[in-house]
Scaffold this motif. Structure first.
Motif, PDB file in Angstrom:
ATOM      1  N   THR A  67      74.427 -12.070  -5.774  1.00 33.13           N
ATOM      2  CA  THR A  67      74.245 -13.328  -5.407  1.00 33.13           C
ATOM      3  C   THR A  67      74.582 -14.313  -6.505  1.00 33.13           C
ATOM      4  O   THR A  67      74.422 -15.392  -6.327  1.00 33.13           O
ATOM      5  CB  THR A  67      72.712 -13.485  -4.922  1.00 33.13           C
ATOM      6  OG1 THR A  67      71.809 -12.896  -6.029  1.00 33.13           O
ATOM      7  CG2 THR A  67      72.628 -12.862  -3.535  1.00 33.13           C
TER       8      THR A  67
ATOM      9  N   LYS B 184      81.406 -15.304  -7.931  1.00 29.04           N
ATOM     10  CA  LYS B 184      80.240 -14.648  -7.613  1.00 29.04           C
ATOM     11  C   LYS B 184      80.342 -13.264  -7.891  1.00 29.04           C
ATOM     12  O   LYS B 184      81.331 -12.405  -7.937  1.00 29.04           O
ATOM     13  CB  LYS B 184      80.196 -14.487  -6.037  1.00 29.04           C
ATOM     14  CG  LYS B 184      80.007 -16.005  -5.166  1.00 29.04           C
ATOM     15  CD  LYS B 184      78.873 -15.556  -4.330  1.00 29.04           C
ATOM     16  CE  LYS B 184      77.919 -16.727  -3.827  1.00 29.04           C
ATOM     17  NZ  LYS B 184      77.911 -16.779  -2.546  1.00 29.04           N
TER      18      LYS B 184
ATOM     19  N   SER C 178      79.473 -10.792  -6.539  1.00 26.16           N
ATOM     20  CA  SER C 178      79.746  -9.775  -5.261  1.00 26.16           C
ATOM     21  C   SER C 178      81.257  -9.314  -5.467  1.00 26.16           C
ATOM     22  O   SER C 178      81.676  -8.246  -5.125  1.00 26.16           O
ATOM     23  CB  SER C 178      79.399 -10.233  -4.166  1.00 26.16           C
ATOM     24  OG  SER C 178      80.138 -11.517  -3.868  1.00 26.16           O
TER      25      SER C 178
END
Ligand code: MAN
Length: 581
Positions: free
Chosen positions: A82, A98, A100
């Motif tokens: 996150t 990000k 991710s």
């Protein structure tokens, strides 16, 4: 709030100075140097999640296990997914992605240095030098455009300010003069009113003499016209007696269709006549009640009308008998029929040779009151309230010896005519002056931006051709969509917001089953005024993208600082730049 080319300068500065901070070994992976302070343990080696929710050992930062709810403990691993990972992109511009997207087997283009894939499974080459070079070139080009645009903008400002000054001066002048222009119109109006009042007074005071003169002039003509009416009536009555006789005495046993048709035509005529007489009777009662005295002219018209009516009736009855003559059965030898045909035959040459003057010249022309005095005829352009009467009177007056009232040896034009001309001229000047004042006020009050830069664009018309339509806009005027015909897309109504970079044009042609067409013109910096794209994001609402030097602003103080700073970073996503640190 101006939009400037800040990013260009920021990124340039960053790419030059980044090497200083990127070598700091204590910085956890994925943390920007500008956020170093946020990733410092306390004296006991503890560290608080950035949202303050938890305290963990600093050694747990980037341990590939997600401890903090906001993901701030794993800026350099995909464990939380996150948070944001900082790529230093040395040689180009730093960026965030990000977390991710870390070690996901994809070389993210935002991280040109390949630092997003560090687990050894995917090799991402560092292409920041190449990408940076292209980007710098692009930036330099943009900077050149901006610089040139800004130079032109400065000229626009000079033009706009001097033009505004001139317009204001012009307006002041006109406004100062408008009082006297208004007064002149009022004065000439008063003179005209006085002249008209004088004429009215004259008309009233000479009414009797003028009527008497007209009476003398028309009396013999009325007499003649009345005689003609009487003569026509005699003929009309002859035809009526003839048709009455035919109706009464024809032999009903013959059933001659031609005779029957003439008689039924005559019956229709009688019916019509009866109606007319009834109407006239009603009107007569009214006239009697009012006890009207007819003027000579009215009596003349009445005699003419009587002649006309009689002639019309003669024509009708003549035709009825004529049609019978053409189709009747000669073998019947019906005396009443033969008698009617005889009347027709006797009258026919007079009627057919010249149906218009069978009673002599049918209508006697009514002379002007001034018959005999054509020399002083004047034709004023504007008749005014009494101009028409005046003209007739002026002509008539000379005939009856009153000409001196209207013309003197030195005056060639009537007093009213001169007054009328003066008034027309003065009121036209007043109208023009008001119009000019309104036009100037509109210009002076139009918002050409805080420094008047957009005044230069007024009435500049630019167009953009695409496959189906050509789109145009005359700035501060009207926008159109052209194909085989022109469709108005609206006229300038206002600026949107207070950035002075988006104009709204509204009130265009109504869309079928939709709103009135409208345009949003969004402006970006360029060295020329041109439309670079047009779209219709929603039905009948158009978007023009336009380039203009008018929005190539000076670089703001912030941007200048940026260009000199060695410490600028990419802004952490979701934060304003001043929230940093
Ligand atoms: C015309 C054009 C179009 C618009 C339609 C709406 O074809 O003005 O841009 O969408 O009318 O009916």
């Amino acid at each position: 709030m101006r939009i400037t080319c800040i990013p260009i300068v920021i990124t340039l500065a960053l790419s030059l100075v980044h090497a200083n901070v990127a070598t700091d070994n204590k910085l956890p992976r994925g943390v920007a140097p500008s956020r170093a302070k946020m990733y410092t343990p306390d004296t006991k080696g503890q560290w608080a999640c950035l949202d303050g929710s938890k305290t963990i050992p600093f050694t747990a930062v980037n341990d590939d296990y997600c401890d903090c709810p906001d993901g701030s403990d794993e800026p350099g691993t995909p464990a939380c997914g996150t948070g944001y990972f900082y790529c230093s992109n040395i040689g180009h511009t730093p960026a965030y992605i990000k977390t991710s997207r870390l070690n996901d087997g994809v070389c993210d283009p935002e991280c040109c240095d390949g630092s997003d894939e560090f687990d050894g499974r995917t090799h991402c080459p560092n292409v920041c030098e190449q990408v940076g070079a292209v980007s710098r070139k692009e930036r330099e080009k943009l900077e050149r455009v901006h610089k040139e645009g800004n130079r032109i903008r400065k000229e626009y400002v000079v033009y706009g300010q001097s033009s505004k000054k001139k317009l204001k001066e012009q307006l002041d002048k006109l406004q100062a003069a408008s009082a006297s222009v208004k007064q002149a119109a009022a004065d000439t109006k008063a003179t005209l009113d006085a002249a008209n009042a004088k004429l009215k007074e004259y008309l009233e005071s000479t009414k009797l003499e003028r009527e008497a003169a007209r009476e003398r002039q028309l009396a013999p003509l009325i007499e003649q016209q009345t005689q003609r009416a009487e003569h026509a009536n005699k003929i009309k009555n002859l035809f009526r007696t003839t048709l009455d006789d035919l109706k009464e005495n024809h032999n009903k046993n013959f059933h001659d269709m031609a005779v029957k048709s003439t008689i039924s035509g005559y019956d229709e005529y009688l019916e019509e006549l009866k109606k007319q007489e009834e109407d006239e009777k009603k009107n007569d009662t009214k006239d009697k009640e009012e006890e009207k005295v007819q003027s000579a002219l009215e009596r003349m018209h009445a005699a003419q009308d009587a002649t006309y009516d009689a002639k019309k009736d003669i024509g009708l009855m003549f035709q009825l008998i004529k049609e019978m003559k053409e189709k009747y059965n000669t073998e019947y030898n019906d005396e009443a029929v033969l008698k009617a045909i005889k009347v027709l035959d006797e009258f026919a040459p007079t009627w057919e040779d010249s149906s218009n003057d069978f009673v002599g010249e049918e209508f006697i022309e009514i002379p002007d009151e001034d018959a005999g005095d054509k020399k002083e005829e004047v034709k004023p352009e504007d008749k005014g309230a009494l101009g028409e009467v005046y003209n007739r009177l002026q002509k008539g007056a000379s005939k009856i010896g009153l000409g001196f009232l209207f013309k003197g040896p030195k005056v060639s034009k009537s007093e009213i005519e001169i007054a009328q001309e003066a008034y027309n001229k003065a009121s036209e000047e007043e109208r023009k002056s008001l119009e000019e004042i309104q036009k100037l006020e509109k210009k002076v009050n139009t918002d050409y931006g805080p420094d008047e830069a957009f005044a230069k664009l007024v009435d500049q018309c630019i167009e953009f051709k695409e496959i189906e339509y050509t789109y145009t806009v005359c700035l501060f005027g009207e926008a159109k969509q052209k194909s085989h015909s022109d469709t108005s897309l609206g006229t300038f109504s206002s600026w949107e917001g207070d950035n002075y970079d988006t104009q709204l044009y509204t009130g265009g042609a109504r869309c079928w089953n939709g709103p009135e067409r409208s345009v949003k013109v969004m402006m970006t910096c360029g060295t020329e005024n041109k439309i670079v794209a047009v779209s219709e994001p929603s039905k009948c609402e158009y978007l023009y993208k336009m380039e203009t030097p008018a929005v190539c602003h000076d670089l703001s103080e912030d941007a200048k600082d940026d260009s000199n700073s060695n410490l600028r970073e990419a802004v952490y996503p979701g934060k304003k730049k001043h929230d940093e640190l």
